[in-house]
Design a protein around this motif. Sequence first.
Motif, mmCIF file in Angstrom:
data_model
loop_
_atom_site.group_PDB
_atom_site.id
_atom_site.type_symbol
_atom_site.label_atom_id
_atom_site.label_comp_id
_atom_site.label_asym_id
_atom_site.label_seq_id
_atom_site.Cartn_x
_atom_site.Cartn_y
_atom_site.Cartn_z
ATOM 1 N N ASP A 78 -4.504 0.817 -1.332
ATOM 2 C CA ASP A 78 -4.021 -0.560 -1.461
ATOM 3 C C ASP A 78 -3.431 -0.781 -2.843
ATOM 4 O O ASP A 78 -3.933 -0.257 -3.842
ATOM 5 N N LEU A 79 -2.369 -1.553 -2.894
ATOM 6 C CA LEU A 79 -1.728 -1.934 -4.146
ATOM 7 C C LEU A 79 -1.897 -3.440 -4.301
ATOM 8 O O LEU A 79 -1.217 -4.207 -3.627
ATOM 9 N N PRO A 80 -2.830 -3.880 -5.154
ATOM 10 C CA PRO A 80 -3.089 -5.305 -5.275
ATOM 11 C C PRO A 80 -1.885 -6.069 -5.825
ATOM 12 O O PRO A 80 -0.934 -5.463 -6.322
ATOM 13 N N TYR A 128 0.843 -1.195 0.000
ATOM 14 C CA TYR A 128 0.000 0.000 0.000
ATOM 15 C C TYR A 128 0.876 1.241 0.000
ATOM 16 O O TYR A 128 2.066 1.187 0.284
ATOM 17 N N VAL A 129 0.254 2.351 -0.338
ATOM 18 C CA VAL A 129 0.930 3.644 -0.313
ATOM 19 C C VAL A 129 0.003 4.641 0.368
ATOM 20 O O VAL A 129 -1.219 4.567 0.210
ATOM 21 N N ILE A 130 0.587 5.524 1.151
ATOM 22 C CA ILE A 130 -0.163 6.639 1.712
ATOM 23 C C ILE A 130 0.257 7.870 0.916
ATOM 24 O O ILE A 130 1.454 8.153 0.777
ATOM 25 N N GLN A 159 3.632 14.045 -0.279
ATOM 26 C CA GLN A 159 4.420 13.028 0.412
ATOM 27 C C GLN A 159 3.823 11.666 0.089
ATOM 28 O O GLN A 159 2.604 11.521 0.058
ATOM 29 N N VAL A 160 4.683 10.688 -0.156
ATOM 30 C CA VAL A 160 4.225 9.311 -0.320
ATOM 31 C C VAL A 160 4.990 8.426 0.648
ATOM 32 O O VAL A 160 6.160 8.670 0.935
ATOM 33 N N ALA A 161 4.304 7.425 1.147
ATOM 34 C CA ALA A 161 4.931 6.422 2.026
ATOM 35 C C ALA A 161 4.495 5.056 1.521
ATOM 36 O O ALA A 161 3.326 4.686 1.647
ATOM 37 N N PHE A 162 5.428 4.328 0.908
ATOM 38 C CA PHE A 162 5.158 2.953 0.478
ATOM 39 C C PHE A 162 5.446 2.028 1.645
ATOM 40 O O PHE A 162 6.393 2.230 2.391
ATOM 41 N N ASN A 163 4.609 0.992 1.797
ATOM 42 C CA ASN A 163 4.808 0.088 2.924
ATOM 43 C C ASN A 163 4.237 -1.285 2.616
ATOM 44 O O ASN A 163 3.564 -1.495 1.600
ATOM 45 N N ARG A 164 4.527 -2.213 3.521
ATOM 46 C CA ARG A 164 3.987 -3.582 3.487
ATOM 47 C C ARG A 164 3.219 -3.821 4.778
ATOM 48 O O ARG A 164 3.464 -3.166 5.769
#
Length: 107
Positions: free
Chosen positions: A77-79, A35-37, A100-105
């Motif tokens: 969400d990033l499928p 996912y990314v915020i 701002q972007v925050a990619f995460n798991r």
Amino acid sequence: MAAINFESINVFPHVKAFSVTTNAQELIVPATAQYVIIGNTSASDKIYYGQNGQTDAAAFDTALGFDVPAANAVPVDLPTGSTRATSIFVASHTGTITVQVAFNRRS
């Protein structure tokens, strides 16, 4: 404007801030991010994000975008699998805005 490539990122969370205009800024997403915020730092104006129908550096098609209100953030969400987009796009409503972007798991 060149795409911002996060494809090789494999340590999470990964945070980045950058400026956008009303033209679409392409973000190539990390293959393993779930996912990314997307955060809007403007105190007074919205930004947009989207995927379908957008082209890097072209005018952002707001009919195909989702609003992120001023001083807010939206998780996306990033499928996985064949339905996963390789890029997302962000743009400002007016002028130049820092995003701002925050990619995460997920754990």
